[in-house]
Enzyme design. Structure first.
Site, PDB file in Angstrom:
ATOM      1  N   CYS A 130      83.899   4.452  22.565  1.00 49.82           N
ATOM      2  CA  CYS A 130      85.439   5.441  22.200  1.00 49.82           C
ATOM      3  C   CYS A 130      86.675   5.678  22.915  1.00 49.82           C
ATOM      4  O   CYS A 130      86.192   6.646  22.932  1.00 49.82           O
ATOM      5  CB  CYS A 130      84.668   6.359  21.270  1.00 49.82           C
ATOM      6  N   CYS A 133      87.607   9.538  21.002  1.00 52.94           N
ATOM      7  CA  CYS A 133      87.415  10.842  22.100  1.00 52.94           C
ATOM      8  C   CYS A 133      87.497  10.661  22.989  1.00 52.94           C
ATOM      9  O   CYS A 133      88.243  11.285  23.450  1.00 52.94           O
ATOM     10  CB  CYS A 133      85.937  10.153  21.594  1.00 52.94           C
ATOM     11  N   ASP A 134      87.657   9.365  24.266  1.00 50.00           N
ATOM     12  CA  ASP A 134      87.491   9.999  25.675  1.00 50.00           C
ATOM     13  C   ASP A 134      88.363   9.239  26.340  1.00 50.00           C
ATOM     14  O   ASP A 134      88.588   9.473  27.421  1.00 50.00           O
ATOM     15  CB  ASP A 134      86.549   8.578  26.262  1.00 50.00           C
TER      16      ASP A 134
END
Length: 296
Positions: A130, A133-134
């Site tokens: 992701c 997300c990261d």
């Protein structure tokens, strides 16, 4: 007792809830995670009619607002098991039990991994699925993206605006994604495409990725690896029902009903030719329509 319980609150599950509520069915939505499911992992959505470059998390929020506006019941609980009784179905969660005449399974899919020896240990320590997300953890660093479809292309473009360098590792000679995305990736100065390669080893220091070694023996110095090589249906909790094929997809008929009367499946959990947001929503409408015709 509910007329319908929908397991999963991605776009398919929420669409099912909306149409069930508008059809005057007593419906309950259940999901262990955030509304929208994997939508929350998508940086931009530009192929859904009427939505122009909307963030996945924003679209998820709008869907959930619609759930609340229609006063659709929902629970944030983890489904542990689905049991089929003679005249009803029991959904067992980590917090309780709920019964319904009909069930729609809309639990979506989960990412596939490369299967390398130390991969699980490196999740969250350099390995990710992701970028939304990261990605911020790798600002101004070099990263690798693995894949050839839309997800790999979209996330490469997203990371290219954060990271100092993106190596897009395509295990094939061409791309499966949309031509418009392919052209953007090819023309981005921060992205280098390497064709026909696989990662055969993660190099690590102090439990974190510092490089990858390709099967052509090339070593790339990277701090992160983002994997987009496909997804597998999230159906393990339904194995007791014997409704899946060898790949884990739930088998349904033209009405999206399984061999078990009153148990339906939609979206990424079923085998079909096209996996898109619009097709998941369409699956939901067909399933709810059939439930309304047969049962009510």
């Amino acid at each position: 007792m509910y007329d319908l319980i929908v397991i999963g609150m991605g776009i398919g599950g929420i669409t099912a809830g909306i149409y069930a509520k508008r059809g005057n069915l007593k419906v309950l939505l259940i999901d262990k995670g955030a509304p929208g499911g994997m939508l929350n992992n998508i940086e931009r959505i530009s192929n859904y009619p009427g939505l122009i470059n909307i963030k996945g998390a924003e679209f998820s929020s709008q869907l959930f607002e619609q759930v609340k506006d229609l006063e659709i019941q929902y629970k944030f609980e983890e489904v542990i098991e689905l049991k089929v009784e003679d005249t009803f179905k029991r959904v067992i969660t980590n917090r309780g039990e709920y019964t319904a005449n009909n069930i729609i399974i809309a639990t979506g899919s989960k990412p596939k991994y490369l299967g390398l020896d130390n991969e699980k240990d490196l999740l969250g320590r350099g390995v990710s699925t992701c970028a939304t997300c990261d990605g911020a953890f790798y600002r101004d660093k070099k990263v690798a993206v693995v894949g050839s479809g839309n997800s790999a292309l979209q996330e490469s473009l997203y990371l290219a605006n954060i990271c100092s360098k993106v190596y897009l590792l395509n295990r094939k000679a061409g791309f499966k994604g949309e031509d418009i995305l392919v052209e953007k990736v090819k023309n981005h100065p921060n992205i280098e495409i390497i064709y026909g390669v696989n990662i055969k080893e993660y190099g690590e220091i102090d439990g974190k990725i510092e490089s990858v070694i390709l099967d052509n023996e090339t070593k790339l110095s990277v701090s992160g690896v983002f994997i987009y090589i496909g997804y597998r249906p999230n159906t393990d909790i339904f194995n007791n029902l014997n409704i899946t094929n060898m790949q884990g997809h739930i088998v349904v008929n033209d009405n999206f009903e399984t061999e078990i009367e009153g148990v339906y499946a939609i979206g990424d959990v079923i085998k079909k030719d096209i996996y898109q947001l619009v097709t998941a929503a369409s699956d939901a409408i067909h399933a709810v329509s059939n439930i309304s015709k047969i049962n009510y």
